[in-house]
Design an enzyme around this catalytic site. Structure first.
Site, short mmCIF file in Angstrom:
data_model
loop_
_atom_site.label_atom_id
_atom_site.label_comp_id
_atom_site.label_asym_id
_atom_site.label_seq_id
_atom_site.Cartn_x
_atom_site.Cartn_y
_atom_site.Cartn_z
N ASP A 199 0.90 -0.86 0.02
CA ASP A 199 -0.05 -0.08 -0.02
C ASP A 199 0.74 1.22 0.22
O ASP A 199 2.03 1.53 1.13
CB ASP A 199 -1.43 -0.19 0.51
CG ASP A 199 -1.98 0.64 1.06
OD1 ASP A 199 -3.09 0.94 0.92
OD2 ASP A 199 -1.90 2.34 1.38
N HIS A 254 -10.16 -5.54 -3.50
CA HIS A 254 -8.96 -5.70 -3.26
C HIS A 254 -8.81 -6.24 -2.05
O HIS A 254 -10.11 -5.78 -0.85
CB HIS A 254 -8.20 -4.61 -3.11
CG HIS A 254 -8.91 -3.19 -2.90
ND1 HIS A 254 -9.52 -2.25 -3.58
CD2 HIS A 254 -8.53 -2.16 -1.75
CE1 HIS A 254 -9.73 -1.36 -2.76
NE2 HIS A 254 -9.41 -1.78 -1.32
N HIS A 277 -6.79 -6.06 2.38
CA HIS A 277 -6.14 -5.38 2.37
C HIS A 277 -5.58 -6.50 3.54
O HIS A 277 -5.89 -7.09 4.18
CB HIS A 277 -6.33 -4.19 3.98
CG HIS A 277 -6.69 -3.60 2.57
ND1 HIS A 277 -6.06 -1.80 2.48
CD2 HIS A 277 -8.07 -2.93 2.27
CE1 HIS A 277 -6.80 -1.11 1.81
NE2 HIS A 277 -8.17 -0.78 2.08
P1 AMP Z 1 -10.51 1.23 -0.19
O1 AMP Z 1 -10.36 2.51 0.18
O2 AMP Z 1 -10.05 -0.49 0.98
O3 AMP Z 1 -10.78 1.13 -1.84
O4 AMP Z 1 -8.44 1.54 -0.23
C1 AMP Z 1 -7.49 2.22 -1.02
C2 AMP Z 1 -6.17 1.63 -0.76
O5 AMP Z 1 -5.43 2.06 -2.12
C3 AMP Z 1 -5.42 2.73 0.57
O6 AMP Z 1 -4.80 2.22 1.05
C4 AMP Z 1 -4.68 3.59 0.07
O7 AMP Z 1 -3.65 4.08 -0.12
C5 AMP Z 1 -4.17 2.48 -1.24
N1 AMP Z 1 -3.18 3.05 -2.77
C6 AMP Z 1 -4.10 4.01 -3.64
N2 AMP Z 1 -2.99 4.34 -4.37
C7 AMP Z 1 -2.35 3.59 -4.44
C8 AMP Z 1 -1.11 2.91 -5.30
N3 AMP Z 1 -0.64 4.08 -6.56
N4 AMP Z 1 -0.40 2.10 -5.11
C9 AMP Z 1 -0.63 1.46 -3.77
N5 AMP Z 1 -0.83 1.70 -3.19
C10 AMP Z 1 -2.16 2.67 -2.85
#
Ligand code: AMP
Length: 118
Positions: A33, A104, A106
């Site tokens: 992340d 996705h 986490h």
């Molecule tokens: P969610 O709220 O479950 O949709 O989480 C999205 C996650 O994607 C967040 O924890 C962000 O920090 C992460 N994120 C967004 N853009 C990127 C990226 N380019 N590379 C890695 N993680 C990302």
């Protein structure tokens, strides 16, 4: 919700933008992340156009679903968090706080993750 082929994880899957890759197979891609919330904070995304846990679990073929969840386990093992434990989170939709509209999971760990919700 219609799948947006230009969401950030779709672009990462296509190789349009880079990621800090941890693992990849035919079913899933895992990367760190960009804004880690714990010492270990990985994201595992399936290779398919699914918005969330909801449509993935409803519509994805069984082999993709099985392969994806097996990949999540492999990533946790590769990250070295299996023995001490970790938390899986799949934010789903607006009330679930989902920001990126590509399903996705986490993986959070490497330390005590803390309360489920604050
Ligand atoms: P969610 O709220 O479950 O949709 O989480 C999205 C996650 O994607 C967040 O924890 C962000 O920090 C992460 N994120 C967004 N853009 C990127 C990226 N380019 N590379 C890695 N993680 C990302």
């Amino acid at each position: 919700m219609v799948y947006d082929k230009n969401n950030i994880f779709a672009r990462i899957l296509r190789g349009d933008i880079p990621c800090n890759k941890i693992y990849e197979d035919e079913f899933a891609l895992a990367f760190h992340d960009i804004a880690p919330k714990r010492k270990v904070h990985a994201l595992v995304v399936p290779k398919g156009d699914y918005v969330s846990f909801d449509d993935f679990t409803r519509d994805a073929p069984a082999n993709l679903q099985a392969g994806f969840y097996k990949a999540v386990q492999k990533v946790a093992a590769q990250l070295g968090v299996s023995a001490d434990g970790y938390r899986l989170i799949a934010n789903t939709g607006g009330d679930g706080g989902q920001e990126v509209p590509h399903f996705h999971v986490h993986i959070l760990g490497g330390e005590i993750v803390g309360p489920l919700v604050t």
